[in-house]
Design an enzyme around this catalytic site. Structure first.
Site, PDB file in Angstrom:
ATOM      1  N   THR A 122      38.350  44.816  35.380  1.00  0.00           N
ATOM      2  CA  THR A 122      38.588  44.386  33.785  1.00  0.00           C
ATOM      3  C   THR A 122      36.920  43.413  33.519  1.00  0.00           C
ATOM      4  O   THR A 122      36.275  42.714  33.763  1.00  0.00           O
ATOM      5  CB  THR A 122      39.752  43.474  34.071  1.00  0.00           C
ATOM      6  OG1 THR A 122      40.186  43.325  32.275  1.00  0.00           O
ATOM      7  CG2 THR A 122      39.587  42.486  35.054  1.00  0.00           C
ATOM      8  N   LYS A 157      39.452  39.099  32.769  1.00  0.00           N
ATOM      9  CA  LYS A 157      39.499  37.898  33.464  1.00  0.00           C
ATOM     10  C   LYS A 157      37.647  37.163  33.311  1.00  0.00           C
ATOM     11  O   LYS A 157      37.771  36.584  33.413  1.00  0.00           O
ATOM     12  CB  LYS A 157      40.410  38.668  34.405  1.00  0.00           C
ATOM     13  CG  LYS A 157      41.478  39.160  34.347  1.00  0.00           C
ATOM     14  CD  LYS A 157      41.917  40.057  35.457  1.00  0.00           C
ATOM     15  CE  LYS A 157      43.510  40.041  35.081  1.00  0.00           C
ATOM     16  NZ  LYS A 157      44.948  41.229  35.502  1.00  0.00           N
TER      17      LYS A 157
HETATM   18  C1  LIG Z   1      45.473  42.452  34.825  1.00  0.00           C
HETATM   19  C2  LIG Z   1      45.277  43.218  35.900  1.00  0.00           C
HETATM   20  C3  LIG Z   1      44.680  45.216  35.456  1.00  0.00           C
HETATM   21  C4  LIG Z   1      44.713  44.993  34.056  1.00  0.00           C
HETATM   22  O1  LIG Z   1      43.652  44.717  33.609  1.00  0.00           O
HETATM   23  P1  LIG Z   1      43.667  44.223  31.855  1.00  0.00           P
HETATM   24  O2  LIG Z   1      42.355  43.499  31.698  1.00  0.00           O
HETATM   25  O3  LIG Z   1      44.056  43.035  31.965  1.00  0.00           O
HETATM   26  O4  LIG Z   1      44.271  44.812  31.248  1.00  0.00           O
HETATM   27  C5  LIG Z   1      44.653  45.675  37.024  1.00  0.00           C
HETATM   28  N1  LIG Z   1      44.901  45.786  38.241  1.00  0.00           N
HETATM   29  C6  LIG Z   1      45.211  44.342  37.892  1.00  0.00           C
HETATM   30  C7  LIG Z   1      45.210  43.941  39.867  1.00  0.00           C
HETATM   31  C8  LIG Z   1      45.302  43.520  37.640  1.00  0.00           C
HETATM   32  O5  LIG Z   1      45.758  41.803  38.016  1.00  0.00           O
END
Ligand SMILES: *Cc1c(COP(=O)(O)O)cnc(C)c1O
Length: 404
Positions: free
Chosen positions: A245, A248
């Site tokens: 992602t 985060k």
């Molecule tokens: C948050 C999360 C996602 C999704 O990512 P986003 O960019 O927030 O949509 C995918 N996998 C895991 C393990 C996550 O915690």
């Protein structure tokens, strides 16, 4: 007459009865003063300290990132203006995909509008392309992977969380020439444990399986350049697909996969969740690109991040608070009941201006409700001391259980 609204209200009432009705905190993060934010409470705005952000390193407010976003909006405007196929591929997208492929040591990468969409779109498309494929999914995989697997309608086997013996037991009875995809995460974000990547790759080699790894809670944070746990362990080349992602640790928004050119081209050509949606704004992409580039060369931030997590675990542990075992930057604190968990977080916010979101079912199994603390390099010793005092006050006031 069918009463539509009544049915919606009844559904929500069930959630309320279980004590897990979700209330969103209305906040505004204060740029330059991370982890502080303004909380818009019923009694007006006031300043709070955030202890539950997934902007793990504070990159969402980093000068390198915001400068790149300002420059991009001035240069090309706000939106991409179309899907990637129809006018939405900007030079920023091309550069970021190149950067991400390089970060993970892969031939190619592909952007999606979120990490959720990247998992959902990619896993469902794998099943459509590989006839008679079977997906072996870790039981604690994220909802986005589960939805992708479900949507692909291929056969699925669930292996017990991080249990190599169970995974091998399932693999060993499948026909050797049947396509097998092992889908798993590196850092599991609710417990903070880490999968045995090398051993999973060994099993994949032995049984000729394809590996799909969600590194969402590791990219930017682990490995010499922030390429995740696979990079830390020196085995990126043994993982077929790495998913991550940009929302985060990279602090912006968006998701991606990195893999071979053949794989990425197939997903680009077949995945509905990639093809039929407007491309990420070039402003976001410019910010993410600046963030990835910055973090590749910022190992001191990763070191400081781990140091803060260790300090927090040690401080709360010494006070007898029920810190759950975690080998990563995530610090879960056991509560074990959704109503108490909510009482606790309300108390922290109202009495101590500390914001932590309660983590309840279905995010975690019932009976394991918890606080999930995410220290960043910008959480000081003083922030930790203040949190520790507040938690001990809450534990006494609400008569919660200390560690055995
Ligand atoms: C948050 C999360 C996602 C999704 O990512 P986003 O960019 O927030 O949509 C995918 N996998 C895991 C393990 C996550 O915690």
């Amino acid at each position: 007459m069918f009463d539509y609204q009544k049915n919606f209200k009844t559904a929500v009432a069930a959630v309320r009865t279980e004590g897990r009705y979700r209330v969103f905190a209305d906040i505004e993060r204060i740029r330059g003063d991370f982890p502080q934010a303004t909380y818009y409470s019923a009694n007006g705005p006031r300043e709070i300290t955030v202890w539950c952000s997934n902007d793990y390193l504070g990159m969402g407010q980093h000068q390198a990132v915001t400068d790149a976003m300002h420059a991009a909006v001035e240069k090309v405007g706000a939106g991409a203006g179309g899907t990637r196929n129809i006018a939405g591929t900007t030079h920023f997208h091309v550069k970021l995909e190149h950067e991400l492929a390089e970060l993970h040591g892969k031939e190619s990468a592909l952007l999606f509008t979120s990490g959720y969409v990247s998992n959902e779109a990619t896993l469902s498309t794998i099943s459509h392309i590989l006839t008679d494929c079977i997906i072996l999914s870790d039981e604690l995989n994220h909802a986005s992977m589960i939805e992708g697997i479900r949507g692909g309608r291929s056969a699925k086997l669930i292996w017990r969380h991080n249990d190599l013996d169970h995974l091998e037991e399932l693999l060993s009875v499948l026909p050797r020439d049947r396509p097998k995809v092992i889908a798993f995460e590196s850092v599991y974000s609710m417990d903070g444990d880490i999968a045995p990547l090398r051993e999973i790759c060994d099993l994949a080699d032995k049984y000729n399986a394809f590996t799909y790894l969600d590194e969402v809670h590791a990219v930017g944070l682990y490995g010499p350049e922030g390429g995740g746990i696979a990079q830390r362990d020196g085995i990126s080349n043994r993982i077929d697909v790495i998913e991550g992602t940009l929302g985060k640790a990279f602090g912006v928004m968006g998701g991606y996969i990195a893999s071979t050119s053949a794989f990425v081209d197939a997903i680009r050509s077949y995945a509905s969740g990639f093809i039929f949606t407007t491309a990420l704004s070039p402003v976001l992409v410019a910010g993410a690109l600046a963030s990835v580039r910055y973090l590749r060369g910022a190992n001191e931030l990763r070191v400081r991040h781990q140091d803060r997590a260790a300090k927090l675990k040690a401080t709360l542990g010494a006070a007898g608070l029920p810190v759950m075992p975690s080998v990563s930057h995530i610090v879960p604190l056991h509560v074990g009941d959704p109503v108490r968990c909510k009482e606790l977080t309300d108390f922290l916010l109202e009495r101590h201006d500390i914001y932590v979101q309660p983590i309840n079912y279905p995010t975690v199994p019932k009976g394991t409700e918890r606080l999930r603390l995410t220290p960043s390099p910008l959480h000081t010793d003083n922030h930790i001391a203040v949190l520790n005092d507040a938690l001990n006050d809450a534990w006494a006031e609400l008569r919660l259980q200390y560690a055995a």
